[in-house]
Design a protein around this motif. Structure first.
Motif, mmCIF file in Angstrom:
data_model
loop_
_atom_site.group_PDB
_atom_site.id
_atom_site.type_symbol
_atom_site.label_atom_id
_atom_site.label_comp_id
_atom_site.label_asym_id
_atom_site.label_seq_id
_atom_site.Cartn_x
_atom_site.Cartn_y
_atom_site.Cartn_z
ATOM 1 N N PRO A 163 0.814 -1.214 0.000
ATOM 2 C CA PRO A 163 0.000 0.000 0.000
ATOM 3 C C PRO A 163 0.848 1.266 0.000
ATOM 4 N N LEU A 164 0.198 2.370 -0.282
ATOM 5 C CA LEU A 164 0.858 3.668 -0.215
ATOM 6 C C LEU A 164 1.242 3.975 1.230
ATOM 7 N N THR A 165 2.375 4.641 1.402
ATOM 8 C CA THR A 165 2.750 5.137 2.724
ATOM 9 C C THR A 165 1.899 6.358 3.057
ATOM 10 N N LYS A 166 1.968 6.822 4.305
ATOM 11 C CA LYS A 166 1.223 8.027 4.702
ATOM 12 C C LYS A 166 1.651 9.226 3.849
ATOM 13 N N GLU A 167 2.977 9.332 3.614
ATOM 14 C CA GLU A 167 3.468 10.425 2.769
ATOM 15 C C GLU A 167 2.989 10.234 1.335
ATOM 16 N N GLY A 168 2.986 8.982 0.867
ATOM 17 C CA GLY A 168 2.495 8.702 -0.478
ATOM 18 C C GLY A 168 1.036 9.094 -0.633
ATOM 19 N N GLU A 169 0.224 8.796 0.375
ATOM 20 C CA GLU A 169 -1.186 9.176 0.346
ATOM 21 C C GLU A 169 -1.341 10.699 0.309
ATOM 22 N N LYS A 170 -0.516 11.388 1.105
ATOM 23 C CA LYS A 170 -0.606 12.855 1.163
ATOM 24 C C LYS A 170 -0.339 13.480 -0.205
ATOM 25 N N ILE A 171 0.697 12.975 -0.893
ATOM 26 C CA ILE A 171 1.033 13.507 -2.212
ATOM 27 C C ILE A 171 -0.103 13.269 -3.206
ATOM 28 N N ILE A 172 -0.733 12.090 -3.125
ATOM 29 C CA ILE A 172 -1.837 11.804 -4.042
ATOM 30 C C ILE A 172 -3.074 12.636 -3.692
ATOM 31 N N HIS A 173 -3.283 12.932 -2.422
ATOM 32 C CA HIS A 173 -4.364 13.870 -2.069
ATOM 33 C C HIS A 173 -4.098 15.231 -2.715
ATOM 34 N N TYR A 174 -2.851 15.688 -2.684
ATOM 35 C CA TYR A 174 -2.509 16.946 -3.351
ATOM 36 C C TYR A 174 -2.775 16.845 -4.853
ATOM 37 N N LEU A 175 -2.363 15.721 -5.433
ATOM 38 C CA LEU A 175 -2.601 15.523 -6.866
ATOM 39 C C LEU A 175 -4.089 15.580 -7.177
ATOM 40 N N GLY A 176 -4.894 14.926 -6.348
ATOM 41 C CA GLY A 176 -6.338 14.955 -6.548
ATOM 42 C C GLY A 176 -6.904 16.367 -6.500
ATOM 43 N N HIS A 217 -11.870 14.831 -6.290
ATOM 44 C CA HIS A 217 -12.437 15.470 -7.488
ATOM 45 C C HIS A 217 -13.856 15.964 -7.214
ATOM 46 N N GLN A 218 -14.180 17.107 -7.775
ATOM 47 C CA GLN A 218 -15.495 17.680 -7.490
ATOM 48 C C GLN A 218 -16.644 16.821 -8.025
ATOM 49 N N HIS A 219 -16.363 15.992 -9.050
ATOM 50 C CA HIS A 219 -17.397 15.095 -9.583
ATOM 51 C C HIS A 219 -16.969 13.634 -9.471
ATOM 52 N N GLY A 220 -16.060 13.347 -8.533
ATOM 53 C CA GLY A 220 -15.467 12.020 -8.440
ATOM 54 C C GLY A 220 -16.456 10.890 -8.267
ATOM 55 N N SER A 221 -17.568 11.151 -7.578
ATOM 56 C CA SER A 221 -18.541 10.091 -7.309
ATOM 57 C C SER A 221 -19.328 9.695 -8.552
ATOM 58 N N THR A 222 -19.291 10.515 -9.588
ATOM 59 C CA THR A 222 -20.072 10.228 -10.798
ATOM 60 C C THR A 222 -19.202 9.850 -12.004
ATOM 61 N N ILE A 223 -17.877 9.879 -11.826
ATOM 62 C CA ILE A 223 -16.984 9.500 -12.932
ATOM 63 C C ILE A 223 -16.896 7.979 -12.988
ATOM 64 N N PRO A 224 -17.268 7.353 -14.118
ATOM 65 C CA PRO A 224 -17.174 5.886 -14.220
ATOM 66 C C PRO A 224 -15.732 5.426 -14.038
ATOM 67 N N TYR A 225 -15.540 4.418 -13.167
ATOM 68 C CA TYR A 225 -14.191 3.938 -12.869
ATOM 69 C C TYR A 225 -14.149 2.422 -12.991
ATOM 70 N N ARG A 256 -8.653 5.875 -6.163
ATOM 71 C CA ARG A 256 -9.730 6.207 -5.217
ATOM 72 C C ARG A 256 -9.478 7.549 -4.529
ATOM 73 N N ILE A 257 -8.225 7.796 -4.145
ATOM 74 C CA ILE A 257 -7.903 9.062 -3.476
ATOM 75 C C ILE A 257 -8.125 10.244 -4.427
ATOM 76 N N ILE A 258 -7.674 10.103 -5.662
ATOM 77 C CA ILE A 258 -7.850 11.196 -6.641
ATOM 78 C C ILE A 258 -9.333 11.470 -6.862
ATOM 79 N N LEU A 259 -10.125 10.413 -7.052
ATOM 80 C CA LEU A 259 -11.558 10.589 -7.284
ATOM 81 C C LEU A 259 -12.255 11.160 -6.055
ATOM 82 N N GLN A 260 -11.759 10.822 -4.873
ATOM 83 C CA GLN A 260 -12.311 11.363 -3.628
ATOM 84 C C GLN A 260 -12.159 12.884 -3.575
#
Length: 233
Positions: free
Chosen positions: A30-43, A73-81, A67-71
């Motif tokens: 899995p992603l590390t805590k720092e890895g998750e933080k960077i992907i939250h920024y990317l999202g 995103h302003q329309h993440g819940s409706t983007i088909p994944y 999942r983190i990026i879509l979380q």
């Protein structure tokens, strides 16, 4: 009239194995805590990008990143994944999960080079690399070059073709460092191996009438944008 089809191909966030220098192909951490933080920024940096669809490989680290990026995103819940096993990382066979030094210690010797630096200076091909991994793999799990080429190309091309046939637009795709680098080499044979893609970096490809064009490679500006947004809130 169709919009251009653009793939935003993202290397997954930094994982436990990335951090401690272990080879991570079909093995997974899995992603590390720092890895998750960077992907939250990317999202956050991508939250206003109009994604029509989202994909990732079926590896846990890629799905976690998506999942983190879509979380964010302003329309993440409706983007088909959905997931696609064809855009996985390369399989390193019995070397998978070992320290990077093991892989990059044995492969140059198999190819008759002094060491890793000598091998990269001589710019080996991806086929050379695939053949050497098979030679080093005592478990007989590693994939032949042609199989890797077919699955990687068909995976990304099918994603692009599907979007083009449905009006074009932007597609988010989460994949892996060597796989993305290999895909770029199939589009532009002059590119060197192991471009050194950063975790969370974005590589953009434009697809039109059956042809990929490289727009940008290893872009970390979206992470910087998201970090700035996070600090301003």
């Amino acid at each position: 009239m169709n919009k251009p089809t653009t793939l935003y191909i993202i290397r997954h966030g930094k994982t436990m194995f990335n951090t401690i220098g272990r080879t991570q192909g079909w093995s997974d951490t899995p992603l590390t805590k720092e890895g998750e933080k960077i992907i939250h920024y990317l999202g956050l940096g991508l939250r206003d990008t109009d994604f029509k669809e989202a994909y990732s490989s079926d590896s846990g680290r890629a799905m976690q990143t998506a999942r983190i990026i879509l979380q964010e995103h302003q329309h993440g819940s409706t983007i088909p994944y959905s997931t696609d096993s064809r855009i996985r990382e390369w399989c390193f066979g019995s070397l998978d999960g070992g320290y990077d030094g093991e892989l990059w210690g044995v492969v140059p010797r198999i190819l008759a080079f002094k060491d890793y630096e000598d091998m990269m200076t001589n710019r080996i091909s991806y086929k050379d690399l695939a053949d050497a991994i098979i030679a080093a793999d005592t478990a007989n799990w590693a994939e032949p070059y042609e199989k890797i080429k077919e699955r990687v190309w068909s995976g990304f091309e099918d994603i692009a073709q599907h979007r083009e046939k449905n009006g074009g637009g932007n597609v988010m795709v989460v994949s892996h460092g060597l796989t993305i680098s290999f895909l770029l080499s199939l589009i532009d044979h002059s590119l060197p191996m192991q471009i050194g893609l950063e975790n969370g970096s974005v590589t953009k490809l434009v697809y039109e009438n059956g042809t990929f064009t490289i727009d940008s490679v290893n872009d970390t500006d979206y992470i910087a944008k998201g970090r700035a947004l996070s600090l301003s809130n």
